[in-house]
Design a protein around this motif. Structure first.
Motif, PDB file in Angstrom:
ATOM      1  N   LEU A  87       0.831  -1.211   0.000  1.00 56.87           N
ATOM      2  CA  LEU A  87       0.000   0.000   0.000  1.00 56.87           C
ATOM      3  C   LEU A  87       0.867   1.262   0.000  1.00 56.87           C
ATOM      4  O   LEU A  87       0.570   2.234  -0.698  1.00 56.87           O
ATOM      5  N   LEU A  88       1.942   1.245   0.789  1.00 54.78           N
ATOM      6  CA  LEU A  88       2.858   2.382   0.783  1.00 54.78           C
ATOM      7  C   LEU A  88       3.504   2.554  -0.589  1.00 54.78           C
ATOM      8  O   LEU A  88       3.676   3.678  -1.073  1.00 54.78           O
ATOM      9  N   ASP A  89       3.869   1.431  -1.186  1.00 55.95           N
ATOM     10  CA  ASP A  89       4.447   1.482  -2.524  1.00 55.95           C
ATOM     11  C   ASP A  89       3.445   2.076  -3.518  1.00 55.95           C
ATOM     12  O   ASP A  89       3.820   2.862  -4.390  1.00 55.95           O
ATOM     13  N   ARG A  90       2.188   1.712  -3.366  1.00 60.60           N
ATOM     14  CA  ARG A  90       1.139   2.241  -4.248  1.00 60.60           C
ATOM     15  C   ARG A  90       1.035   3.755  -4.132  1.00 60.60           C
ATOM     16  O   ARG A  90       0.788   4.450  -5.120  1.00 60.60           O
ATOM     17  N   SER A  91       1.237   4.263  -2.931  1.00 54.27           N
ATOM     18  CA  SER A  91       1.119   5.710  -2.715  1.00 54.27           C
ATOM     19  C   SER A  91       2.229   6.496  -3.401  1.00 54.27           C
ATOM     20  O   SER A  91       2.113   7.715  -3.568  1.00 54.27           O
ATOM     21  N   THR A  92       3.308   5.834  -3.789  1.00 53.26           N
ATOM     22  CA  THR A  92       4.432   6.530  -4.419  1.00 53.26           C
ATOM     23  C   THR A  92       4.348   6.552  -5.935  1.00 53.26           C
ATOM     24  O   THR A  92       5.194   7.188  -6.588  1.00 53.26           O
ATOM     25  N   SER A 137      11.062   6.711  -7.560  1.00 57.22           N
ATOM     26  CA  SER A 137      10.224   7.805  -7.087  1.00 57.22           C
ATOM     27  C   SER A 137      11.086   8.848  -6.392  1.00 57.22           C
ATOM     28  O   SER A 137      12.178   8.545  -5.899  1.00 57.22           O
ATOM     29  N   ASN A 165       1.481  -2.903  -8.719  1.00 61.53           N
ATOM     30  CA  ASN A 165       1.594  -1.448  -8.873  1.00 61.53           C
ATOM     31  C   ASN A 165       2.298  -1.009 -10.155  1.00 61.53           C
ATOM     32  O   ASN A 165       2.003   0.048 -10.696  1.00 61.53           O
TER      33      ASN A 165
END
Length: 213
Positions: free
Chosen positions: A9-14, A24, A59
């Motif tokens: 989920l954190l990776d998705r936010s980037t 990123s 992602n």
């Protein structure tokens, strides 16, 4: 499994901050992963690798038969696990970063390890033709900065405020106990020295009293 989910989920936010594929301007998952590997141990290397592989597919839609997927994800997990072990076992920093020494070693190892990860990761992306070979050094620099800044900002916060509570629910109770015991050990050592000094001064005064009394 919770760690894997949070990592993805954190990776998705980037994704919105991507400069190139997998690169990123700021990459928080690295900071979280590094903190967990330091605070909870190398047992989280496999969940980290799983999270990286899932993030690559979900992602970034990367092909499984690519250098960055087959080798890059393993290199990412291995390098940061090794760096965390150096801090835990060789340098033996306080897991709550109670001294300037602990913070400086954390930042130094983070900068060095993220540099290696960035150089190798960008090279794999070049081999996969995901970034032009002429932009390799620029891509490496951006990857390096993104990881280093994330580790320097997120890892200390997690180590100081988040992971001490999580250690009680993991198998690293010994480390948690040692971290809690250090301040008391220092206090006990100082108190012991003070009491010893008081006893020696008392004995000297008693001997003097007998001689002149």
């Amino acid at each position: 499994m919770c760690f894997v989910l949070v990592h993805v989920l954190l990776d998705r936010s980037t994704v919105a901050f991507q400069i190139w594929t997998e690169i990123s301007a700021w990459y928080p998952p690295t900071g979280l992963a590094f903190a967990v590997l330091i605070g909870l141990g190398p047992g989280y290397a496999v969940p980290l690798l799983l999270g990286e592989c899932l993030a690559s597919i979900v992602n970034y839609h990367q092909p499984v038969h690519s250098y960055i997927f087959l080798v890059g994800n393993i290199e990412f997990a291995v390098m940061y696990t090794a760096a965390a072990q150096v801090l835990r076992r060789v340098i033996k920093i306080d897991l709550r970063l109670r001294s300037v020494r602990d913070v400086m070693w954390l930042l130094l190892i983070a900068i060095c390890s993220s540099c290696v990860v960035a150089f190798l990761g960008a090279w794999f992306l070049t081999l996969d033709h995901m970034i032009p070979s002429g932009e390799y050094l620029l891509a490496t620099l951006n990857w390096w900065i993104g990881d280093a800044v994330a580790i320097g900002s997120i890892a200390p916060f997690c180590l100081i405020y988040v992971l001490p509570g999580l250690r009680r629910y993991t198998g690293d109770a010994e480390v948690a106990g040692a971290a809690e015991a250090k301040p008391y050990a220092r206090w006990a050592g100082t108190s012991g020295r003070d009491l010893g000094g008081q006893r020696s001064r008392g004995c000297s005064l008693s001997a003097s009293w007998r001689c002149f009394g």
